[in-house]
Motif scaffolding. Sequence first.
Motif, PDB file in Angstrom:
ATOM      1  N   SER A   1      42.594 -14.518  41.888  1.00  0.00           N
ATOM      2  CA  SER A   1      42.952 -14.014  40.715  1.00  0.00           C
ATOM      3  C   SER A   1      41.690 -13.895  39.751  1.00  0.00           C
ATOM      4  O   SER A   1      41.776 -12.811  39.127  1.00  0.00           O
ATOM      5  CB  SER A   1      43.871 -15.158  40.319  1.00  0.00           C
ATOM      6  OG  SER A   1      44.377 -14.630  38.764  1.00  0.00           O
ATOM      7  N   ALA A   2      41.045 -14.876  39.861  1.00  0.00           N
ATOM      8  CA  ALA A   2      39.754 -14.859  38.997  1.00  0.00           C
ATOM      9  C   ALA A   2      38.774 -13.521  39.236  1.00  0.00           C
ATOM     10  O   ALA A   2      38.242 -12.922  38.348  1.00  0.00           O
ATOM     11  CB  ALA A   2      38.752 -16.083  39.034  1.00  0.00           C
ATOM     12  N   VAL A   3      38.643 -13.459  40.670  1.00  0.00           N
ATOM     13  CA  VAL A   3      37.727 -12.348  40.980  1.00  0.00           C
ATOM     14  C   VAL A   3      38.431 -10.848  40.550  1.00  0.00           C
ATOM     15  O   VAL A   3      37.661 -10.130  40.176  1.00  0.00           O
ATOM     16  CB  VAL A   3      37.501 -12.336  42.438  1.00  0.00           C
ATOM     17  CG1 VAL A   3      36.691 -11.070  43.051  1.00  0.00           C
ATOM     18  CG2 VAL A   3      36.686 -13.574  42.872  1.00  0.00           C
ATOM     19  N   ARG A   4      39.666 -10.883  40.878  1.00  0.00           N
ATOM     20  CA  ARG A   4      40.558  -9.455  40.435  1.00  0.00           C
ATOM     21  C   ARG A   4      40.286  -9.307  39.021  1.00  0.00           C
ATOM     22  O   ARG A   4      40.206  -8.279  38.603  1.00  0.00           O
ATOM     23  CB  ARG A   4      41.685  -9.478  41.285  1.00  0.00           C
ATOM     24  CG  ARG A   4      41.681  -9.365  42.746  1.00  0.00           C
ATOM     25  CD  ARG A   4      43.242  -9.411  43.211  1.00  0.00           C
ATOM     26  NE  ARG A   4      43.190  -9.252  44.867  1.00  0.00           N
ATOM     27  CZ  ARG A   4      42.744  -8.465  45.346  1.00  0.00           C
ATOM     28  NH1 ARG A   4      42.546  -7.220  44.702  1.00  0.00           N
ATOM     29  NH2 ARG A   4      42.639  -8.481  46.934  1.00  0.00           N
ATOM     30  N   ALA A   5      40.234 -10.218  38.340  1.00  0.00           N
ATOM     31  CA  ALA A   5      40.271 -10.120  36.960  1.00  0.00           C
ATOM     32  C   ALA A   5      39.047  -9.519  36.399  1.00  0.00           C
ATOM     33  O   ALA A   5      38.913  -8.920  35.470  1.00  0.00           O
ATOM     34  CB  ALA A   5      40.869 -11.518  36.110  1.00  0.00           C
TER      35      ALA A   5
ATOM     36  N   VAL B   1      37.675  -5.857  34.557  1.00  0.00           N
ATOM     37  CA  VAL B   1      37.157  -5.278  33.387  1.00  0.00           C
ATOM     38  C   VAL B   1      35.779  -4.808  33.705  1.00  0.00           C
ATOM     39  O   VAL B   1      34.787  -4.800  32.584  1.00  0.00           O
ATOM     40  CB  VAL B   1      37.169  -6.847  32.702  1.00  0.00           C
ATOM     41  CG1 VAL B   1      38.607  -7.068  32.268  1.00  0.00           C
ATOM     42  CG2 VAL B   1      36.186  -7.712  32.923  1.00  0.00           C
ATOM     43  N   ARG B   2      35.273  -4.332  34.726  1.00  0.00           N
ATOM     44  CA  ARG B   2      33.883  -3.958  34.883  1.00  0.00           C
ATOM     45  C   ARG B   2      33.660  -2.737  33.739  1.00  0.00           C
ATOM     46  O   ARG B   2      32.417  -2.913  33.352  1.00  0.00           O
ATOM     47  CB  ARG B   2      33.681  -3.409  36.218  1.00  0.00           C
ATOM     48  CG  ARG B   2      33.694  -4.268  37.323  1.00  0.00           C
ATOM     49  CD  ARG B   2      33.880  -3.477  38.616  1.00  0.00           C
ATOM     50  NE  ARG B   2      34.991  -2.854  38.774  1.00  0.00           N
ATOM     51  CZ  ARG B   2      35.042  -1.724  39.444  1.00  0.00           C
ATOM     52  NH1 ARG B   2      34.044  -1.221  40.211  1.00  0.00           N
ATOM     53  NH2 ARG B   2      36.159  -1.092  39.551  1.00  0.00           N
TER      54      ARG B   2
ATOM     55  N   LEU C   1      26.129  -3.286  40.653  1.00  0.00           N
ATOM     56  CA  LEU C   1      26.781  -3.615  41.755  1.00  0.00           C
ATOM     57  C   LEU C   1      28.354  -4.032  41.602  1.00  0.00           C
ATOM     58  O   LEU C   1      29.215  -3.454  42.427  1.00  0.00           O
ATOM     59  CB  LEU C   1      26.089  -4.708  42.435  1.00  0.00           C
ATOM     60  CG  LEU C   1      24.856  -4.329  43.238  1.00  0.00           C
ATOM     61  CD1 LEU C   1      24.217  -5.951  43.759  1.00  0.00           C
ATOM     62  CD2 LEU C   1      24.696  -3.389  44.041  1.00  0.00           C
ATOM     63  N   GLY C   2      28.694  -4.668  40.701  1.00  0.00           N
ATOM     64  CA  GLY C   2      30.291  -5.165  40.682  1.00  0.00           C
ATOM     65  C   GLY C   2      30.163  -6.468  40.258  1.00  0.00           C
ATOM     66  O   GLY C   2      29.277  -7.073  39.572  1.00  0.00           O
TER      67      GLY C   2
ATOM     68  N   ALA D   1      22.990  -6.572  33.430  1.00  0.00           N
ATOM     69  CA  ALA D   1      23.090  -5.572  34.437  1.00  0.00           C
ATOM     70  C   ALA D   1      24.328  -4.536  34.174  1.00  0.00           C
ATOM     71  O   ALA D   1      24.640  -3.698  34.653  1.00  0.00           O
ATOM     72  CB  ALA D   1      22.880  -5.940  35.775  1.00  0.00           C
ATOM     73  N   GLY D   2      25.685  -5.391  33.726  1.00  0.00           N
ATOM     74  CA  GLY D   2      26.482  -4.759  33.414  1.00  0.00           C
ATOM     75  C   GLY D   2      27.740  -5.261  34.809  1.00  0.00           C
ATOM     76  O   GLY D   2      28.902  -4.734  34.659  1.00  0.00           O
ATOM     77  N   CYS D   3      27.452  -6.362  35.099  1.00  0.00           N
ATOM     78  CA  CYS D   3      28.614  -7.140  36.157  1.00  0.00           C
ATOM     79  C   CYS D   3      29.145  -8.271  35.366  1.00  0.00           C
ATOM     80  O   CYS D   3      28.574  -9.087  35.233  1.00  0.00           O
ATOM     81  CB  CYS D   3      27.569  -7.561  37.271  1.00  0.00           C
ATOM     82  SG  CYS D   3      26.680  -6.391  38.164  1.00  0.00           S
TER      83      CYS D   3
END
Length: 521
Positions: free
Chosen positions: A34-38, A42-43, A134-135, A162-164
Amino acid sequence: MAAAAAAPVWSVDPRTGKRREQVAVEATAAEVDSAVRAAHAVRDALADRGVRAALLRRAAGLLDEAGEAVIEAADAETALGPGRLTGELARTTYQLRSFADLVEEGAFLDVRIDHADPGLTPPRPDLRRHKIPLGVVAVYSASNFPLAFSVPGGDTASALAAGCPVVVKAHPDHPATSELCAALLRRAADETGLPAGVLHLVHGFQAGLDLVRHPLVAAAGFTGSVRGGRALYDAAAARPHPIPFHGELGSLNPVVVTEAAAAERAEQIGAGLAGSMTLGTGQFCVKPGLVLAPAGPAGDRLLTSLTDAVSDTEAGVLLDRRMREAFLGGVRGRAELPDVEAPVTPGAGGEHTVSAGFLTVPAARLTADGPHDLLLEECFGPVTVVARYTDEAEIGAVLARLPGNLSATLHLGDAEVAGTDGDGADGGGLGARLLARVTPLAGRVVVNGWPTGVAVAPAQHHGGPYPATTSTATSVGGTAVERWLRPVVYQDTPPALLPPELRDGNPLGLPRRIDGRPEGG
């Protein structure tokens, strides 16, 4: 059958070994997912560089405002002391603000434009290159830096720059501090118009494995032990789609003291070594763990100075009971080796403390495989090994057997520094030869100083050959952001479809290279 209850996460006082409070529970696989998908969702919210810079600056401001509470929480869980932690908090907020400056300046995007040139052989198309995030980044906190290498530390700061989005796996030695800092970073996100999902926090050993294996995690940063880091590195490589794993694992940080240096300033070097190896109760990743010192009278003077300084050091608390037991076992096993002596015996200073000390051994014992190889492994805590050499050949033989390190240090005499000793057959001096020997071993070479204290600066490199790190990247300094980016080039792409960073006219005012020439920003 009912599901097993989640394991509690306790905050423990290392000064007493007693539990302070339950802070959280270990994350289940579903909660990690759940944490990773959340975070992944929001990237796009981090796409605006101005918003990212504002987030980093606000996070630094909130940490400063809550400084007293942050330092109190960290000291209660680590026993590092308010003085040390005050400096670490300042370093942490400085890192955040430095990355905000870097984001605004934009050179890290490495924008390069080569216009089409049909006259070249072969003809060149229009090529426009920059770097993109990267994500989702997984960050694994360090035990010995509850702030600067933990939730608000350099890995998190550089990834956000970096925007991740970031999912942090908290270290079990400071869970309350981690929760407090995570709350401050999420508040900073809210106050700058970003979703709190740009940063998540999970607890638990299994959660760490689940995190690095998650298909939406794009990269990971780790600071910790060789054993733990290698397990995660292997897990990252074994995924169906392997990901970059930037791990800082372990380092001996060798020091070479020449005969001339010892003759000129043995007492100063001995006192400096004592201060460096006992700093933070020896719990720094760049602690000098092996010192090559001359066997003659000048080396004896150095050891006398080291003995006096280490003997005056008070017993200290290690970060947890497991580390204390590993330290005591490690020094015991080393001290039992043949020809190893302990001018100051390291060991238990009390029920919960350890006392600093050092061991000596003839360098010849380290020049070939054998039981003394144990002395060439890192021992976390306030101990170092002084290997007494008889000539330059022994120095070279020992250095040739060392693995990769974060740092290597040379203490040279005045003539060796100036390059006027000229004792080599080719006219080159010992200082130059030693510099050439240690450069392949480390990411940072220190001359006439000590490796403890890693300055946060654009030119800094905190990394080194394996097992110091698992990649060639740095975890300190502005170039740490490069770990979380990848280059993309657009070929013959219509101007209206290009990202703003790559359009003619430079609408974002970025530093760029156009047809090989720098363009101001």
